[in-house]
Design a protein around this motif. Structure first.
Motif, PDB file in Angstrom:
ATOM      1  N   LEU A 215      45.630  35.803 -89.790  1.00 58.55           N
ATOM      2  CA  LEU A 215      44.200  35.499 -89.907  1.00 58.55           C
ATOM      3  C   LEU A 215      44.032  33.983 -90.012  1.00 58.55           C
ATOM      4  O   LEU A 215      44.628  33.355 -90.889  1.00 58.55           O
ATOM      5  CB  LEU A 215      43.605  36.190 -91.138  1.00 58.55           C
ATOM      6  N   PRO A 217      41.379  30.460 -90.001  1.00 59.24           N
ATOM      7  CA  PRO A 217      39.996  29.988 -90.137  1.00 59.24           C
ATOM      8  C   PRO A 217      39.533  29.373 -88.810  1.00 59.24           C
ATOM      9  O   PRO A 217      40.305  28.677 -88.146  1.00 59.24           O
ATOM     10  CB  PRO A 217      40.093  28.929 -91.238  1.00 59.24           C
ATOM     11  N   TYR A 221      32.717  30.242 -88.420  1.00 54.16           N
ATOM     12  CA  TYR A 221      32.890  31.648 -88.809  1.00 54.16           C
ATOM     13  C   TYR A 221      33.170  31.724 -90.308  1.00 54.16           C
ATOM     14  O   TYR A 221      34.028  31.005 -90.817  1.00 54.16           O
ATOM     15  CB  TYR A 221      34.053  32.293 -88.037  1.00 54.16           C
ATOM     16  N   LYS A 222      32.426  32.600 -90.963  1.00 55.75           N
ATOM     17  CA  LYS A 222      32.595  32.754 -92.412  1.00 55.75           C
ATOM     18  C   LYS A 222      33.948  33.387 -92.735  1.00 55.75           C
ATOM     19  O   LYS A 222      34.670  32.944 -93.613  1.00 55.75           O
ATOM     20  CB  LYS A 222      31.445  33.624 -92.949  1.00 55.75           C
ATOM     21  N   ASP A 223      34.279  34.478 -92.005  1.00 58.24           N
ATOM     22  CA  ASP A 223      35.545  35.179 -92.246  1.00 58.24           C
ATOM     23  C   ASP A 223      36.625  34.653 -91.304  1.00 58.24           C
ATOM     24  O   ASP A 223      36.321  34.205 -90.183  1.00 58.24           O
ATOM     25  CB  ASP A 223      35.373  36.688 -92.014  1.00 58.24           C
ATOM     26  N   LYS A 224      37.884  34.761 -91.749  1.00 53.92           N
ATOM     27  CA  LYS A 224      38.987  34.382 -90.872  1.00 53.92           C
ATOM     28  C   LYS A 224      39.083  35.351 -89.705  1.00 53.92           C
ATOM     29  O   LYS A 224      38.669  36.509 -89.805  1.00 53.92           O
ATOM     30  CB  LYS A 224      40.303  34.369 -91.661  1.00 53.92           C
ATOM     31  N   GLU A 226      41.310  37.306 -86.584  1.00 55.45           N
ATOM     32  CA  GLU A 226      42.640  37.871 -86.336  1.00 55.45           C
ATOM     33  C   GLU A 226      43.227  37.357 -85.018  1.00 55.45           C
ATOM     34  O   GLU A 226      42.572  37.378 -83.976  1.00 55.45           O
ATOM     35  CB  GLU A 226      42.532  39.404 -86.272  1.00 55.45           C
ATOM     36  N   GLU A 348      33.094  37.318 -82.785  1.00 57.27           N
ATOM     37  CA  GLU A 348      32.381  38.534 -83.239  1.00 57.27           C
ATOM     38  C   GLU A 348      32.452  39.572 -82.128  1.00 57.27           C
ATOM     39  O   GLU A 348      32.582  40.770 -82.377  1.00 57.27           O
ATOM     40  CB  GLU A 348      30.947  38.194 -83.630  1.00 57.27           C
TER      41      GLU A 348
END
Length: 983
Positions: A215, A217, A221-224, A226, A348
């Motif tokens: 994962l 950064p 993007y808020k989330d890491k 994949e 996303e």
């Protein structure tokens, strides 16, 4: 003769880098020593010694000094100072690069942090003003740091790549190459950074290696996100229940697929020739194509093809005339795709596409996949291959000429193991994308043409005829009107918004700095240059491009030689990295810094808290008490001493500190020598033999000749360790350890006996020659301490016109022809005897006691040699007396014996000097301990499973320990027997 004020005051007791380095640089600069004009009526007058010109690899205006810069500048400054001292017309030209992306990012971050504004809020013109403001406030920092390193650059000729002179040259280069058809416009895949909204060069792409699912950064993007997984899914064959399974690490790109490829020889897919597969999310039918690029053994042997978003697929798309479907805009949002994916952010969409494939029954599996992810080094965004119209340089012909210049020996690359890489890159060179979607940089002088005359058919953006270049808009308008045979009022122009790749302006740097295309005096004298010195990591990005552009635009190679130095790593061989805490600022090595100070620097970096903690641990391990003050001279000497050709440099701060101690040794040697020379000493007009020299004088002058030869040969061959070793050995092991010690009795006798004064007079001249020449040899590498000590010496009359060591002639081999192999060989024998006596003294702990020494010689020649050098042997071995005796001669009882060579045996008289019984008792205890250790070690080594279970390295260490213990045991036994005989 103007000198630094305080050179008439006594030398301080010990060497202090801060004291020595405080004022010399500004004095050198003020005196004009760094200018090629120094000492000449005009730079254009012929110099029989020749011209040396080198330009600095221009550091980024945003940059600050790191050890890589320090290495580059240490090497370049040594070479520059050596050539200057040789009397050549010498120019080392400074410069600074505008660093398009790096500078724009720095200023954008500053604007957002301080005023909450983006560059788009300001607009292009106002933003450019902000960048210039930043450059004028902060941009000189790296120049100040270069001065701290002692870099003898001609600062009056300093150039910035956005200066009007250089900008004019960039514009001219573009227009000439565009008119020649070498620069053209084309729509191709580029490395795209969605965060920067720009194409970036390969050098700005970091390749992040992943071992599997990871994962990462991603900006925006808020989330890491994949990465490091391979997703398999199926495409249905049209008109059949059959399916083809493909796999990808970028599942979102399947929205832009336009084919499936298989290998022509793969038996599994022969029946699918001419068939189509169906896209699950739209009515697109995609051909199955047969192409040899497919690896039959990877996955299912079937590969999805996305020509607009993958470099390999792009080639396949061209070969098979496939559709190029662009599914990403410049911000990384999805376009040309069906709902619900339209307008989604690319990562996303990665999740959404995967879920949709699962919902429709096309998903097969996800598995870990080791891979390399391209990351933008400036923005840390994931780089996307994107289809964009850009400006390109056709490199085929220029690349061939650059390769041939090395093949034919017109350009020399050192070390030559880089030839393979040079040819490999240039023989397979791709065209160079030179446009960047930035605001800071050289705006491309090209205009898109719209013709308002209805009789002229409008062209497309891609058609080269509809782009013209010009020095002004009027010139471009005239060109367009002529091209389409219409009046200028029918022409509408729009200048390209893009700027040129920074490497374009750097590629013409060797001649743009001298005013090209104008025929200036500097251009005629200093171009082509002599040498380019840089790191091998920019061989393609800069060196090759300078060679290509130089040949194309001036018809000449920009330099005759390229010397490539190695990469600096830490003491453990690791690459320098902020997150490891091993990035060393050279200024911290020069001035010293506490561990807390190193920690504070980490807090100011952009590392996340976890990385800061890891870096702190690294710093604490490597520098538990911080970094001690080493000074510039010691740092430069260490960097040069490490620079063996072709090897990376593992930089250990402790070794730099060792060279600071060497500076202290020089300091003390000169301090002692100045006292010995006395206030009224007058050196002879020039360094020469008078015929009255002692064997010690002749030997040290012979060693000095050797050092002069080694230093000059080292500079000519770019063999810097050879130079530093020659200087270090001469000063430390020959002048300080041997000569200065061996002549002390000469000066002592001269004080007591007027008859010995003539020998002392000769000795003083020899000593002065060694000091003067030794400092001249040292000066290019250690400029500060070299100048400080040289200024304390009296001058020969012939040197009166040389106010600084750096404009004094460098010693040349022809002047120093005193080398004597006979004397060297004799002294080598003498030192072997001295070392043997010292070793015996250490064995018997005679630290303060002088003993008589008998030297048993095998023949009359050795006897004569010992007699000739008896004073040197006695002085250097701290013996009471030296008595040469023939092989058959009597030697007193109670001696320790050691063989110095096959010609001489040493007998050191111990009787009456040591407590024999006490020594026997001590040695007996030691012997017992050794025997116990050896028994224990043998027991371990004789175990049945020893060879199988114990690592080979440990076995080797054990064997070595046993050998050493055996040697010590034999020595102890021999000594005990010897003492018992004495008793």
């Amino acid at each position: 003769m103007e000198r630094k004020k305080d050179v008439l005051s006594p030398l301080p007791d010990s060497y202090s880098p801060q004291y020595v380095e405080a004022a010399w640089y500004s004095w050198w600069e003020k005196q004009g020593y760094f200018k090629p004009e120094y000492g000449r009526k005009s730079i254009s007058e012929p110099n029989p010694r020749g011209v040396f010109m080198m330009c600095i690899p221009p550091p980024n205006v945003t940059g600050s000094l790191h050890l890589g810069h320090a290495l580059t500048n240490a090497i370049q400054d040594c070479l520059t100072r050596w050539h200057r001292m040789r009397g050549e017309t010498t120019l080392w030209n400074p410069g600074c690069d505008h660093a398009g992306i790096a500078t724009q990012v720095v200023v954008e971050k500053k604007l957002m942090r301080e005023r909450g504004l983006s560059r788009h809020d300001l607009g292009r013109d106002q933003f450019i003003q902000e960048v210039w403001k930043w450059k004028n406030e902060k941009g000189d920092r790296i120049y100040h740091q270069l001065k701290k390193l002692g870099s003898s650059l001609d600062w009056d000729r300093a150039c910035f790549t956005m200066d009007p002179k250089l900008s004019y040259a960039v514009q001219e280069a573009f227009i000439r190459l565009h008119e020649d058809g070498v620069i053209y416009r084309s729509k191709r895949l580029v490395n795209w950074s969605c965060t920067l909204n720009s194409a970036i060069s390969d050098i700005e792409v970091d390749k992040k290696e992943l071992t599997g699912r990871t994962l990462l950064p991603v900006p925006g993007y808020k989330d890491k996100v994949e990465f490091g997984v391979l997703v398999s899914f199926s495409y249905k064959i049209e008109g059949s229940d059959e399916e083809v399974i493909v796999a990808t690490t970028r599942i979102e790109t399947m929205l832009g697929d336009s084919a499936v490829a298989v290998h022509p020889a793969d038996p599994r897919y022969q029946h699918l020739k001419g068939k189509m597969v169906l896209h699950p999310f739209c009515d697109r039918k995609m051909p199955i194509v047969f192409d040899e690029f497919v690896d039959v053994n990877f996955g299912t042997g079937a590969v999805k093809i996305t020509p607009a978003h993958d470099h390999n697929d792009y080639e396949v798309g061209n070969r098979h005339h496939l559709a190029f479907i662009n599914i990403l805009d410049e911000n990384g949002l999805l376009i040309n795709v069906p709902a619900p994916f339209l307008g989604m952010k690319r990562f996303e969409a990665r999740k959404a596409v995967l879920q949709a494939l699962k919902d429709r029954g096309h998903f097969k599996e996800t598995k870990d996949n080791p891979m390399v992810v391209p990351v933008c080094s400036r923005s840390k965004d994931i780089v996307e291959p994107l289809l964009k119209p850009q400006w390109y340089v056709d490199c085929a012909d220029m690349g061939k000429q650059a390769a041939d210049s090395v093949r034919e020996g017109r350009l020399k690359i050192i070390p030559d193991h880089h030839h393979k890489t040079w040819f490999n890159w240039l023989d397979n060179i791709r065209d160079w994308c030179i446009s960047r979607q930035l605001w800071w940089g050289h705006r491309i002088p090209a205009y898109f043409v719209t013709v308002t005359d209805p009789s002229v058919t409008p062209g497309e953006d891609m058609d080269g005829h509809y782009w013209v270049s010009g020095r002004t808009e009027e010139e471009a308008r005239d060109k367009a009107a002529k091209r389409f045979n219409v009046s200028t009022d029918k022409i509408t122009l729009r200048q390209d918004e893009d700027v040129l790749d920074t490497w374009f302006s750097s590629g013409i740097f060797p001649f743009s700095i001298f005013g090209w295309p104008n025929e200036t005096q500097d251009l005629s004298v200093f171009y082509p240059g002599t040498l380019l010195e840089t790191g091998h990591d920019i061989l393609f990005f800069w060196v090759a491009r300078m060679v290509m552009m130089g040949l194309k635009l001036t018809g000449k190679l920009p330099f005759k030689e390229v010397y490539l130095h190695a990469v600096v790593r830490d003491a453990h061989g690791r690459k320098m990295s902020k997150s490891l805490g091993n990035v060393i600022d050279p200024l911290d090595v020069i001035t010293g810094i506490s561990l807390e100070g190193l920690y504070a620097q980490l807090q100011d970096s952009n590392l996340d808290p976890v990385e800061v903690e890891k870096a702190k641990q690294g710093q604490k391990s490597d520098y538990p008490t911080g970094i001690p003050e080493c000074g510039t001279d010691a740092l430069r000497f260490a960097l040069c001493a490490y620079t063996s050709q072709g090897r990376d440099i593992n930089m250990d701060v402790n070794r730099i500190l060792g060279y600071r101690h060497f500076c202290n040794k020089l300091w003390n040697a000169v301090k002692f020598a100045m006292r010995t020379l006395g206030d009224n000493f007058v050196p002879s007009e020039k360094a020469q033999l008078c015929g009255e020299e002692s064997v010690s004088d002749r030997w040290i002058l012979s060693r000095l000749c050797t050092a002069v030869g080694l230093c000059n040969a080292g500079f000519q061959a770019y063999d810097f360790p050879a130079i530093t070793t020659a200087i270090y050995n001469f000063w430390l092991y020959e002048l300080c350890d041997v000569y200065l010690e061996s002549v002390k009795p000469v000066f002592s006798r001269a004080e007591e006996d007027s008859g010995s004064q003539s020998q002392a007079v000769v000795c003083r001249q020899t000593l002065f020659t060694c000091l003067e020449t030794g400092l001249l040899l040292l000066a290019p590498i250690m400029p500060f301490v070299g100048e400080e000590l040289y200024q304390r010496l009296p001058r020969r009359r012939s040197q009166d016109g040389h106010p600084s060591i750096h404009v004094t002639p460098y010693p040349e081999t022809e002047e120093f022809c005193w080398h004597s192999e006979d004397v060297d060989r004799q002294m080598e024998f003498v030192m072997t005897v001295v070392r043997t006596i010292r070793s015996l003294r250490a064995d018997y702990n005679l630290t303060r006691t002088r003993a008589d020494c008998y030297l048993q010689c095998i023949d009359s020649e050795t006897m004569s040699l010992v007699e000739l050098y008896s004073l040197q042997i006695q002085t250097l071995s701290l013996s009471q007396t030296i008595q040469p005796v023939p092989a058959t001669g009597a030697v007193p009882e109670g001696c320790a014996v050691a063989i110095a060579s096959d010609r001489c045996t040493v007998h050191l008289v111990l009787k009456g000097l040591i407590d024999l019984e006490k020594e026997v008792a001590k040695l007996t205890v030691k012997k017992g301990e050794l025997e116990k250790q050896m028994d224990k070690l043998r027991e371990k080594m004789e175990k049945s499973d020893y060879k199988e279970k114990v690592p080979v390295k440990v076995q080797d260490l054990d064997a070595e320990k046993l050998r050493q213990s055996q040697t010590e045991l034999e020595k102890a036994t021999e000594a005990i027997d010897n003492f018992k005989r004495m008793v």
